[in-house]
Structures are given as C-alpha cells and as structure tokens.
Write a protein that holds these residues in place. Structure first.
Motif, PDB file in Angstrom:
ATOM      1  N   SER A  14       6.072   1.720  -3.972  1.00 10.44           N
ATOM      2  CA  SER A  14       5.292   2.063  -5.151  1.00 10.44           C
ATOM      3  C   SER A  14       4.620   0.822  -5.742  1.00 10.44           C
ATOM      4  CB  SER A  14       6.188   2.695  -6.219  1.00 10.44           C
ATOM      5  OG  SER A  14       7.144   1.745  -6.680  1.00 10.44           O
ATOM      6  N   ASP A  15       3.601   1.041  -6.561  1.00  7.91           N
ATOM      7  CA  ASP A  15       2.931  -0.077  -7.210  1.00  7.91           C
ATOM      8  C   ASP A  15       3.892  -0.846  -8.112  1.00  7.91           C
ATOM      9  OD1 ASP A  15       0.394  -0.171  -6.165  1.00  7.91           O
ATOM     10  OD2 ASP A  15      -0.626   0.109  -8.071  1.00  7.91           O
ATOM     11  N   CYS A  18       5.829  -3.131  -5.893  1.00  4.95           N
ATOM     12  CA  CYS A  18       4.969  -4.228  -5.437  1.00  4.95           C
ATOM     13  C   CYS A  18       4.773  -5.264  -6.542  1.00  4.95           C
ATOM     14  CB  CYS A  18       3.615  -3.680  -4.981  1.00  4.95           C
ATOM     15  SG  CYS A  18       3.687  -2.663  -3.483  1.00  4.95           S
ATOM     16  N   THR A  19       4.601  -4.787  -7.766  1.00  9.10           N
ATOM     17  CA  THR A  19       4.447  -5.692  -8.909  1.00  9.10           C
ATOM     18  C   THR A  19       5.713  -6.506  -9.136  1.00  9.10           C
ATOM     19  OG1 THR A  19       2.873  -4.173  -9.964  1.00  9.10           O
ATOM     20  CG2 THR A  19       3.918  -5.817 -11.370  1.00  9.10           C
ATOM     21  N   ASP A  43       0.287  -2.136  -1.713  1.00  6.29           N
ATOM     22  CA  ASP A  43       0.100  -1.462  -2.988  1.00  6.29           C
ATOM     23  C   ASP A  43      -1.070  -0.476  -2.935  1.00  6.29           C
ATOM     24  OD1 ASP A  43      -2.077  -3.154  -2.958  1.00  6.29           O
ATOM     25  OD2 ASP A  43      -1.335  -4.462  -4.549  1.00  6.29           O
ATOM     26  N   ASP A  44      -1.355   0.134  -4.082  1.00  2.69           N
ATOM     27  CA  ASP A  44      -2.411   1.151  -4.129  1.00  2.69           C
ATOM     28  C   ASP A  44      -3.790   0.573  -3.834  1.00  2.69           C
ATOM     29  OD1 ASP A  44      -0.547   3.045  -4.701  1.00  2.69           O
ATOM     30  OD2 ASP A  44      -1.030   3.237  -6.832  1.00  2.69           O
TER      31      ASP A  44
END
Length: 233
Positions: A14-15, A18-19, A43-44
């Motif tokens: 998910s984003d 990733c963050t 990521d997205d």
C-alpha cells in the motif's frame, strides 16, 4: 565497500507502507551509518506498468540497496532485521555493481524523475555461468541501452544470498525510464513509430533469449529514492 540488495516481498504494498519505508524506516537505516542507501517502492505512482512480470510469491513490494563495509557485520545484520519486520518475506543478496549508464544526481531523499524498473534475472540451470555473464554484460548491455528509453542502467551480479531461503536470483537490473514509459510501449522503447517499435522489440527479444532472460523473470516498476551515496559528496 560492498553492496547489498534487499528484496521485500509483500502481497499488498500500500502507499502507506511505501511511505513508511522511505520515511521512518529509511531514517533508521541511515542512523546505522550506512555509507549508501536507496529505497525503491512499488507505490501508486507506478501503478499500471505495462512491463510488470511476477514469479515470486508474494511479489516484490520494495527493493532496498545498501552499501556497507561488511555484508556480514553488525551494521548489515541490524539493517536486515529492521527490513524483515516490514514485509512478509525478505531476501538479501551480496552483489557486484556495474553502471554502464549512471543515472542523474538527485537531491538526497527526493524522488528520482520518471521511474525505476527493477528486473530479477535467473540463469538457466543448463547454462554455464561464464557464458551467461558474457551474454548479459557484454552483449545485452548495449542492446538494452540502444533499444529502450533508459537514462540510467545498472547491473548487479549476485555473488551470494545473505538470508535463509532467499529465492535463487543471478542478476538484478535497475533501469531508469521517463514517466510516460509506464503505460506507453512506444515511450518505453523510445520508438518513433510502429515499425521502429517492432525492430527494437525484435532486437531485445533476440538478445534476452540468448541467455534465458526472456522468461522466468520478475520485473517491477518502482519509485526510487536515493538518500545517501558512497560515490559523491
């Protein structure tokens, strides 16, 4: 100086995850004193890639490149333990890095322009290592750079695995592409038209087929963040 590539496998990168990797997790890795660190996340921003191919299960969610004085030292042990806690499965590899086409210098921690395509190669069991390396490094290198819109191209030959049960990988390629190449085949290959695309595709397939890189590979588009490099101040 040694380079270690850690592959983080996760079914749903998910984003938010990733963050977390390129934020707090990267900060903890830097605090270990690693001479170099780059984090690639799925990521997205790179969703919908035309070139995504998956063999690994769970698939690749992120790829973290680290430089260290000792791949077997306490620093790397701590780094891999930290990363293992962030994914379903972690595989780490000691590699030798060749950079036929170095990418551009980017402000530390900033997202690299375009996207980074990461490819995991497997040497066919019946193919001798010397021949495989020759075809990959001395032949495929020029073909890849000439037939694609890459502005950065790095080859990592896997010396050995560093984590138990790591999937057998022979080489890891990192390629930088312009953003439009994520969903446009002509842009990916830098083709002027359909005939040019056909020619470039033909050259690429002929080259990759010669050392088994036309199948049984993992290819994933990522957003790339370089936090520290041992090669520049």
């Amino acid at each position: 100086m040694e380079k270690v590539i850690a592959v983080l496998m996760r079914a749903d990168p998910s984003d938010e995850w990733c963050t977390q990797l390129r934020g707090p997790v990267a900060d903890k890795l830097l605090a270990l004193g690693l001479p170099g660190l780059a984090v690639n996340v799925r990521d997205d921003a790179v969703g919908g890639s035309l070139m995504t191919m998956t063999v690994l299960d769970p698939p690749i969610g992120a790829v973290v490149s680290m430089w260290t004085q000792q791949c077997y030292g306490e620093q790397m042990t701590a780094a891999l333990e930290l990363l293992a806690a962030e994914c379903e499965q972690l595989a780490a590899y000691l590699v030798t890095e060749s950079a036929p086409l170095p990418g551009p210098d980017i402000e530390p921690g900033a997202r690299t322009i375009g996207f980074a395509n990461v490819v995991m190669l497997r040497r066919p069991a019946e193919m001798e290592q010397a021949f495989w390396l020759d075809r990959w490094q001395l032949h495929q290198t020029s073909v890849a750079i000439e037939t694609q819109s890459t502005f950065g191209y790095t080859q990592n030959w896997v010396v050995r695995t560093l984590t138990p049960g790591a999937p057998g990988i022979s080489g890891i390629v990192e390629e930088l592409f312009p953003a439009e190449a994520i969903a446009d085949l002509h842009a990916f290959f830098g083709a002027a038209g359909d005939d040019d695309l056909k020619d470039r595709l033909g050259r690429m397939v002929a080259s990759t087929s010669s050392f088994g890189a036309n199948e049984n590979i993992d290819s994933v588009a990522t957003s790339r963040y370089v936090f520290r490099t041992p090669f520049h101040t």
